[in-house]
Design a protein around this motif. Structure first.
Motif, short mmCIF file in Angstrom:
data_model
loop_
_atom_site.label_atom_id
_atom_site.label_comp_id
_atom_site.label_asym_id
_atom_site.label_seq_id
_atom_site.Cartn_x
_atom_site.Cartn_y
_atom_site.Cartn_z
N UNK A 76 -81.23 -56.59 -94.69
CA UNK A 76 -82.03 -56.47 -95.91
C UNK A 76 -81.34 -55.60 -96.96
N UNK A 77 -80.70 -54.50 -96.51
CA UNK A 77 -80.03 -53.61 -97.46
C UNK A 77 -78.88 -52.90 -96.78
N UNK A 78 -78.14 -52.10 -97.56
CA UNK A 78 -76.97 -51.41 -97.05
C UNK A 78 -77.33 -50.18 -96.23
N UNK A 79 -78.62 -49.83 -96.16
CA UNK A 79 -79.05 -48.66 -95.40
C UNK A 79 -79.27 -48.98 -93.93
N UNK A 80 -79.06 -50.22 -93.52
CA UNK A 80 -79.21 -50.58 -92.11
C UNK A 80 -80.55 -51.15 -91.74
N UNK A 81 -81.33 -51.60 -92.73
CA UNK A 81 -82.63 -52.19 -92.44
C UNK A 81 -82.48 -53.68 -92.14
N UNK A 82 -83.12 -54.10 -91.08
CA UNK A 82 -83.08 -55.48 -90.61
C UNK A 82 -84.50 -56.04 -90.64
N UNK A 83 -84.69 -57.23 -91.21
CA UNK A 83 -86.00 -57.87 -91.26
C UNK A 83 -86.09 -58.92 -90.15
N UNK A 84 -87.22 -58.96 -89.46
CA UNK A 84 -87.48 -59.96 -88.44
C UNK A 84 -88.99 -60.20 -88.38
N UNK A 85 -89.43 -60.99 -87.40
CA UNK A 85 -90.86 -61.21 -87.21
C UNK A 85 -91.47 -60.08 -86.39
N UNK A 119 -91.58 -57.43 -89.60
CA UNK A 119 -91.22 -56.11 -89.12
C UNK A 119 -89.87 -55.73 -89.71
N UNK A 120 -89.68 -54.43 -89.89
CA UNK A 120 -88.40 -53.91 -90.37
C UNK A 120 -87.83 -53.00 -89.30
N UNK A 121 -86.58 -53.27 -88.91
CA UNK A 121 -85.86 -52.45 -87.95
C UNK A 121 -84.83 -51.61 -88.69
N UNK A 122 -84.36 -50.57 -88.02
CA UNK A 122 -83.30 -49.73 -88.60
C UNK A 122 -82.23 -49.53 -87.55
N UNK A 123 -80.99 -49.78 -87.92
CA UNK A 123 -79.87 -49.52 -87.02
C UNK A 123 -79.03 -48.39 -87.61
N UNK A 124 -78.30 -47.64 -86.78
CA UNK A 124 -77.49 -46.53 -87.28
C UNK A 124 -76.52 -46.97 -88.37
N UNK A 125 -76.19 -46.02 -89.24
CA UNK A 125 -75.32 -46.32 -90.38
C UNK A 125 -73.99 -46.89 -89.92
N UNK A 127 -70.82 -50.11 -91.46
CA UNK A 127 -70.49 -51.12 -92.46
C UNK A 127 -71.21 -52.41 -92.11
N UNK A 128 -71.99 -52.91 -93.03
CA UNK A 128 -72.79 -54.11 -92.79
C UNK A 128 -72.42 -55.21 -93.76
N UNK A 129 -72.64 -56.45 -93.37
CA UNK A 129 -72.46 -57.55 -94.32
C UNK A 129 -73.44 -57.40 -95.48
N UNK A 130 -73.18 -58.07 -96.59
CA UNK A 130 -74.08 -57.92 -97.74
C UNK A 130 -75.44 -58.54 -97.46
N UNK A 131 -76.49 -57.98 -98.06
CA UNK A 131 -77.83 -58.57 -97.92
C UNK A 131 -77.86 -59.99 -98.49
N UNK A 132 -78.75 -60.81 -97.97
CA UNK A 132 -78.90 -62.18 -98.46
C UNK A 132 -79.56 -62.14 -99.84
#
Length: 348
Positions: A76-85, A119-125, A127-132
């Protein structure tokens, strides 16, 4: 005639690799599909949770899976937030996220909204791919192309294509409420695709795949996605506060079947929650001692109300902190009441 099979075998057998036939250019729609997958798939992740046992349970053919549950998510963003169900991670004691490059990270739940199955998950900081890129679900049209990327049956980075089959569907959630304006698609969505992105032909996010309609549990050409306009409202609130306000006025409504039996076309108020906006506005419930029907809500802001979901939909549109105007049938006449919309944590 006797020698023909031998002659064919001797002179025409392809005993060496055959020459490659030049293919020519890909069709434009193929190029579009390939470009969408190459651009978006790095941002799609696999989500695995467990309610008991361990993540390696089920590695042997005869071994139980230890309560493992899997699905899809996306950056979702560069802060490590992941969106799922929400249903992908609900009840999980541990959650792992596997990125497209194979890297695995432990995740924590930042926030959950079961009313929207998000739901929003958070993974540790890291380098992540760009948000969609974010699109809009407000201007979608039936028949336009739709693309789903996910992990059906654990097969990661799978792309399916189709069209938007219908719009403005309603989808029940585990909380008893309904998600409105849901997108229906025939792009193949199977178990494991839940939480993955639904994209338009520009590669923009237009929905989050959430469910299929199938007696067998596998794709039958009918899949559903939470519209991105809802996602883009709910997810930032989950990141900020860990929860999403539930707009309501504080009533207990009678089942639709009862209203039909009584001959009312509207929402029969059984009772109001003490101290709620409905209570303060003077809404009246059923008089159980006298067996008298109280108020019947027939319209909200000038639009007809026939079911509880109609009122819930209007409350979400108006939002917490604003007011609505209710048309109420009371004792054979219609009265108008102004009611504040409050965050009531699940009850309409």
């Amino acid at each position: 005639m006797l020698a023909q099979p031998w002659i064919q075998q001797f002179f025409y057998s392809a005993t060496e690799p055959r020459a490659i036939e030049p293919r020519g250019n890909l069709a434009d729609w193929e190029k579009t599909t390939i470009a969408i997958f190459n651009r978006v798939s790095p941002s799609v992740v696999q989500v695995a949770g467990r309610a008991g046992g361990d993540f390696f349970a089920g590695a042997e053919p005869d071994e139980p899976n230890g309560g493992a549950q899997t699905g899809t998510g996306f950056v979702w963003d560069a802060a490590g937030h992941i969106v799922t169900n929400a249903h992908v991670v609900q009840g999980a004691s541990e959650i792992a996220v596997r990125l497209a490059n194979g890297e695995v990270a432990r995740a924590t739940v930042r926030g959950m909204a079961p009313n929207y199955d998000l739901a929003v998950l958070r993974i540790p900081a890291r380098a992540l791919p760009p948000p969609i890129p974010i699109g809009s679900s407000g201007d979608l049209q039936v028949g336009q192309a739709a693309f789903a990327i996910g992990n059906p049956f654990g097969l990661d980075q799978s792309l399916t294509t189709g069209v938007i089959s219908a719009l403005k569907r309603r989808l029940p959630t585990q909380t008893g409420r309904e998600i409105t304006n849901v997108i229906q698609t025939d792009a193949a969505i199977n178990p494991g695709n839940s939480g993955g992105p639904l994209l338009d032909s520009a590669g923009r996010l237009i929905g989050v795949n959430t469910a299929i309609f199938s007696p067998s549990g596998s794709n039958a050409g009918i899949g559903f996605a939470v519209p991105v306009d809802t996602v883009n409202r709910v997810v930032p609130a989950l990141i900020r506060n860990g929860r999403v306000p539930t707009p309501g006025i504080g009533i207990v409504a009678a089942p639709e079947s009862l209203a039909t039996r009584l001959g009312y076309e509207g929402l029969v108020v059984v009772r109001t929650v003490p101290g709620s906006p409905a209570d303060r506005a003077g809404l009246r419930g059923v008089d159980r001692t006298g067996g008298v029907v109280g108020d019947v809500i027939t319209a909200c802001n000038g639009e007809p109300i026939r079911r509880l979901v109609d009122l819930s939909d209007k409350l979400e549109q108006v939002g917490v902190g604003n007011t609505i105007t209710l048309s109420v049938l009371r004792g054979g006449r219609t009265v108008t009441l102004t009611v504040e919309v409050a965050d009531i944590g699940g009850r309409p």
